[in-house]
Design an enzyme around this catalytic site. Structure first.
Site, PDB file in Angstrom:
ATOM      1  N   ARG A 152       0.824  -1.218   0.000  1.00  0.00           N
ATOM      2  CA  ARG A 152       0.000   0.000   0.000  1.00  0.00           C
ATOM      3  C   ARG A 152       0.857   1.267   0.000  1.00  0.00           C
ATOM      4  O   ARG A 152       0.499   2.276  -0.631  1.00  0.00           O
ATOM      5  CB  ARG A 152      -0.914  -0.034   1.235  1.00  0.00           C
ATOM      6  N   HIS A 211       0.371   4.448  -2.510  1.00  0.00           N
ATOM      7  CA  HIS A 211       0.107   5.796  -2.017  1.00  0.00           C
ATOM      8  C   HIS A 211       1.250   6.747  -2.328  1.00  0.00           C
ATOM      9  O   HIS A 211       1.058   7.967  -2.291  1.00  0.00           O
ATOM     10  CB  HIS A 211      -0.175   5.760  -0.516  1.00  0.00           C
ATOM     11  N   VAL A 251       0.791  10.185  -6.083  1.00  0.00           N
ATOM     12  CA  VAL A 251       0.868  11.597  -5.703  1.00  0.00           C
ATOM     13  C   VAL A 251       1.778  12.395  -6.636  1.00  0.00           C
ATOM     14  O   VAL A 251       1.315  13.239  -7.400  1.00  0.00           O
ATOM     15  CB  VAL A 251       1.317  11.734  -4.234  1.00  0.00           C
ATOM     16  N   ASP A 259       8.353   8.380  -6.229  1.00  0.00           N
ATOM     17  CA  ASP A 259       9.542   9.152  -5.859  1.00  0.00           C
ATOM     18  C   ASP A 259       9.840   9.135  -4.368  1.00  0.00           C
ATOM     19  O   ASP A 259      10.667   9.906  -3.882  1.00  0.00           O
ATOM     20  CB  ASP A 259       9.390  10.597  -6.328  1.00  0.00           C
ATOM     21  N   SER A 285       8.146  10.255  -1.962  1.00  0.00           N
ATOM     22  CA  SER A 285       7.734  11.454  -1.227  1.00  0.00           C
ATOM     23  C   SER A 285       6.939  11.104   0.027  1.00  0.00           C
ATOM     24  O   SER A 285       6.970  11.838   1.016  1.00  0.00           O
ATOM     25  CB  SER A 285       6.916  12.382  -2.130  1.00  0.00           C
ATOM     26  N   ASN A 331      -3.816   8.890   4.449  1.00  0.00           N
ATOM     27  CA  ASN A 331      -2.630   8.324   5.100  1.00  0.00           C
ATOM     28  C   ASN A 331      -2.637   8.397   6.625  1.00  0.00           C
ATOM     29  O   ASN A 331      -2.081   7.531   7.298  1.00  0.00           O
ATOM     30  CB  ASN A 331      -1.364   9.026   4.599  1.00  0.00           C
ATOM     31  N   PRO A 390      -7.413   7.369  -4.395  1.00  0.00           N
ATOM     32  CA  PRO A 390      -8.845   7.041  -4.415  1.00  0.00           C
ATOM     33  C   PRO A 390      -9.371   6.706  -3.021  1.00  0.00           C
ATOM     34  O   PRO A 390      -8.744   5.943  -2.289  1.00  0.00           O
ATOM     35  CB  PRO A 390      -8.914   5.804  -5.332  1.00  0.00           C
ATOM     36  N   HIS A 404      -6.027  -6.059  -2.635  1.00  0.00           N
ATOM     37  CA  HIS A 404      -6.850  -6.188  -1.429  1.00  0.00           C
ATOM     38  C   HIS A 404      -7.052  -7.643  -1.023  1.00  0.00           C
ATOM     39  O   HIS A 404      -7.739  -7.915  -0.038  1.00  0.00           O
ATOM     40  CB  HIS A 404      -8.208  -5.513  -1.633  1.00  0.00           C
TER      41      HIS A 404
END
Length: 342
Positions: free
Chosen positions: A77, A81, A85, A89, A91, A109, A178, A208
């Site tokens: 996950r 995530h 974004v 990278d 981030s 998050n 999402p 999932h």
């Protein structure tokens, strides 16, 4: 040909050979739109500079997952995530600082993403073996693949060579990931924004098959699906009553339920079989079948019938997602500490 020009060409040729030996996809070209220098991702990127990189990742994860079975899903996950974004990278790994507002505070998050200590441990061991070589972005990609494999899922040839961002985007994290209550139209839009299609949406949702979700993410389906204090009529009745014992109408937001209660620790196609039986946990799971997009409905049925087809497409979609807007070449940096910009 003038002596200076010949010498310059010789130097460029020498640098090209040296760089190609260290990083097989780092090469000088002649032409193109980027000043003649091109960079790309390659499965052989660390072949000479850190050949043991994947072994180190696997070793750390085997212990981490044995200690906490949820960790495989959590690391998978994290990669999702991150990529949705600013591209893949790393981030998402940055903590707050004078110049950084961490993505860890975003709605998708906060109190939800986990696994940062495991990434720290992997980075520490890689720094011992190959200092300032393996990026945090590549660690996330390697950890996502390793988590899938160690849970019984597919393996794939993973392109590497990403570099780490010097920035984070809290607003981008809030905007681009999402939500669990998304409609099928929302989901298709979120994925297309990233250059991913309906096939990628369904196959990547198959992640999932491992992991859990918090009561807060599916409570709406139990008590107020359509704003009329009624449950989601698509929920299978016994599943609905079981979920109510886990997730009360008031409080309990952090209580958890498996996303795939049939085989919660195994990466398989049970997730899709459960959706067909009205036992998809999140609204974003159920709408893959019940939404008005024919392609997603058909794919849920195909993957429920054919696990190998799901595995094959999941691997392809993970590679595609992992290639979203990577920083390469002289862009970004290789962080010494995944939580901080150098």
């Amino acid at each position: 040909m003038p002596f200076i020009q010949v010498t310059l060409l010789a130097i460029i040729a020498f640098l090209s050979v040296k760089l190609s030996m260290a990083h097989p996809r780092f090469h000088f070209g002649w032409g193109g739109h980027h000043g003649g220098i091109s960079f790309g991702l390659s499965p052989q990127f660390y072949q000479f500079s850190c050949p043991q990189a994947n072994d180190i990742v696997m070793s750390v994860l085997e212990k981490a997952i044995a200690k906490d079975m949820r960790m495989a899903a959590s690391l998978l996950r994290l990669h999702f995530h991150d990529c949705f974004v600013q591209g893949c990278d790393a981030s998402i790994l940055l903590d707050d600082s004078a110049r950084i507002v961490s993505e860890k505070h975003s709605g998708p998050n906060k109190n939800s993403v986990r696994g940062f200590e495991v990434i720290d441990e992997i980075k520490s061991k890689l720094e011992e073996a190959c200092p300032r070589t393996v990026s945090c972005a590549d660690i996330l990609a390697l950890a996502a693949r390793a988590s899938t494999v160690l849970s019984g899922g597919p393996n794939w040839e993973l392109p590497l060579g990403r570099r780490d961002s010097k920035t984070a985007s809290l607003s981008g994290s809030n905007k681009n990931i999402p939500p669990p209550n998304a409609t099928i139209e929302n989901l298709v839009t979120f994925f297309k924004r990233q250059g991913l299609d309906e096939v990628d949406l369904v196959s990547l949702s198959g992640a999932h098959t491992i992991g859990v979700a918090r009561c807060a993410t599916f409570k709406q389906r139990l008590y107020n699906q359509n704003g009329k204090n009624q449950p989601d009529e698509n929920l299978e009745k016994s599943f609905y009553f079981n979920l109510k014992t886990i997730c009360p109408k008031s409080g309990g937001e952090n209580f958890i339920s498996p996303l795939d209660f049939g085989s919660p620790r195994l990466f398989d196609n049970t997730y899709f079989k459960l959706i067909l039986r009205g036992k998809g946990l999140l609204n974003s799971d159920e709408v893959l079948l019940m939404g008005n997009v024919k392609e997603t409905r058909e794919l849920v049925k195909k993957y429920a019938q054919d696990e190998s087809l799901f595995f094959e497409q999941f691997a392809k979609s993970m590679i595609k997602m992992g290639n979203l807007r990577p920083l390469t070449g002289f862009n970004g940096q290789v962080r010494n500490d995944c939580r901080r910009v150098n």
